[in-house]
Design a protein around this motif. Structure first.
Motif, short mmCIF file in Angstrom:
data_model
loop_
_atom_site.label_atom_id
_atom_site.label_comp_id
_atom_site.label_asym_id
_atom_site.label_seq_id
_atom_site.Cartn_x
_atom_site.Cartn_y
_atom_site.Cartn_z
N ALA A 67 9.82 20.60 -59.13
CA ALA A 67 9.42 21.90 -59.68
C ALA A 67 8.84 21.74 -61.08
O ALA A 67 7.80 22.32 -61.41
N MET A 68 9.51 20.93 -61.90
CA MET A 68 9.03 20.71 -63.26
C MET A 68 7.65 20.04 -63.25
O MET A 68 6.75 20.45 -63.98
N ALA A 69 7.47 19.04 -62.41
CA ALA A 69 6.18 18.35 -62.34
C ALA A 69 5.08 19.29 -61.85
O ALA A 69 3.97 19.28 -62.39
N CYS A 70 5.38 20.11 -60.86
CA CYS A 70 4.38 21.06 -60.34
C CYS A 70 3.99 22.09 -61.39
O CYS A 70 2.81 22.43 -61.55
N ILE A 71 4.97 22.60 -62.12
CA ILE A 71 4.70 23.60 -63.15
C ILE A 71 3.83 23.01 -64.26
O ILE A 71 2.83 23.60 -64.67
N VAL A 72 4.19 21.82 -64.73
CA VAL A 72 3.43 21.19 -65.81
C VAL A 72 2.03 20.83 -65.31
O VAL A 72 1.04 21.06 -66.02
N PHE A 73 1.92 20.28 -64.11
CA PHE A 73 0.61 19.92 -63.56
C PHE A 73 -0.28 21.16 -63.41
O PHE A 73 -1.45 21.14 -63.82
N ALA A 74 0.26 22.22 -62.85
CA ALA A 74 -0.53 23.45 -62.68
C ALA A 74 -0.97 24.00 -64.03
O ALA A 74 -2.11 24.47 -64.17
N ASN A 75 -0.10 23.93 -65.01
CA ASN A 75 -0.45 24.43 -66.33
C ASN A 75 -1.57 23.61 -66.97
O ASN A 75 -2.50 24.17 -67.57
N VAL A 76 -1.51 22.30 -66.84
CA VAL A 76 -2.55 21.44 -67.40
C VAL A 76 -3.88 21.69 -66.69
O VAL A 76 -4.93 21.82 -67.34
N VAL A 77 -3.86 21.78 -65.38
CA VAL A 77 -5.09 22.02 -64.62
C VAL A 77 -5.69 23.37 -65.01
O VAL A 77 -6.90 23.47 -65.26
N LEU A 78 -4.86 24.39 -65.08
CA LEU A 78 -5.38 25.71 -65.46
C LEU A 78 -5.92 25.73 -66.88
O LEU A 78 -6.92 26.38 -67.17
N ARG A 79 -5.26 25.02 -67.77
CA ARG A 79 -5.71 25.00 -69.17
C ARG A 79 -7.09 24.37 -69.28
O ARG A 79 -7.94 24.85 -70.02
N TYR A 80 -7.32 23.29 -68.55
CA TYR A 80 -8.62 22.62 -68.66
C TYR A 80 -9.67 23.24 -67.76
O TYR A 80 -10.86 23.18 -68.07
N ALA A 81 -9.27 23.84 -66.66
CA ALA A 81 -10.25 24.42 -65.74
C ALA A 81 -10.67 25.83 -66.15
O ALA A 81 -11.82 26.22 -65.94
N THR A 82 -9.76 26.59 -66.72
CA THR A 82 -10.06 27.99 -67.01
C THR A 82 -9.86 28.38 -68.47
O THR A 82 -10.06 29.53 -68.82
N ASP A 83 -9.48 27.45 -69.31
CA ASP A 83 -9.16 27.73 -70.72
C ASP A 83 -8.02 28.74 -70.86
O ASP A 83 -7.90 29.42 -71.87
#
Length: 171
Positions: A23-39
């Motif tokens: 869960a922690m890895a998925c949350i952090v990964f999704a947050n990083v992807v969203l930050r770089y893909a959508t600002d």
């Protein structure tokens, strides 16, 4: 009967840690992807990941103890002979057990005092986060009870085909 309880506790403890780490890895990964893909980012991601890490640390301490993954200096054990080493290991096990019980009670009190303070983003009570301390210390004490006889008499920890001291320390 006691073996089944021990095996069930170990399995439940391990699976809970696995689920929390995923869960922690998925949350952090999704947050990083969203930050770089959508600002933009998930506003609660960092906070929830931190709280999962806290819970994982305290829930994993007992498993690490069980397989001998905590830092230990054992040169004195080897220098005093077999009977002396058993006495020394008995003292160490007693002190660890006493520490776990004292910290369980102290952290229960601390958790109770934190029940009205809430987290900034998710607005949940800090008592839910700090509850990891009494649960983790008590679980570590239970794991100690299961391994203490073997540790004191033989100086060995639990054996597992998939877990050794180095793997346990990496939890």
């Amino acid at each position: 009967m006691l073996d089944r309880i021990e095996n069930g506790l170990v399995a439940a403890n391990r699976w809970l840690l696995i689920v929390m780490l995923i869960a922690m890895a998925c949350i952090v990964f999704a947050n990083v992807v969203l930050r770089y893909a959508t600002d933009d980012s998930i506003i609660w991601a960092e906070e929830v990941a931190r709280h999962l890490m806290i819970w994982g640390t305290f829930l994993g301490a007992g498993l690490v103890l069980r397989y001998g993954g905590h830092v230990a200096i054992d040169s004195l054990h080897h220098a005093v002979g077999n009977k002396g080493a058993q006495v020394l290991r008995g003292i160490v096990a007693f002190l660890i057990g006493a520490f776990c019980l004292v910290m369980t009670v102290a952290s229960m009190n601390y958790t109770w005092f934190m029940r009205f303070q809430t987290t900034s983003t998710t607005d949940i009570s800090f008592a839910w986060i700090y509850a990891a301390l009494p649960v983790g210390f008590f679980l570590t004490f239970i794991h100690l009870l299961f391994v203490v006889r073997r540790y004191v008499l033989e100086g060995r920890y639990m054996d597992s085909p998939e877990m050794d001291a180095e793997s346990a320390a990496s939890l």
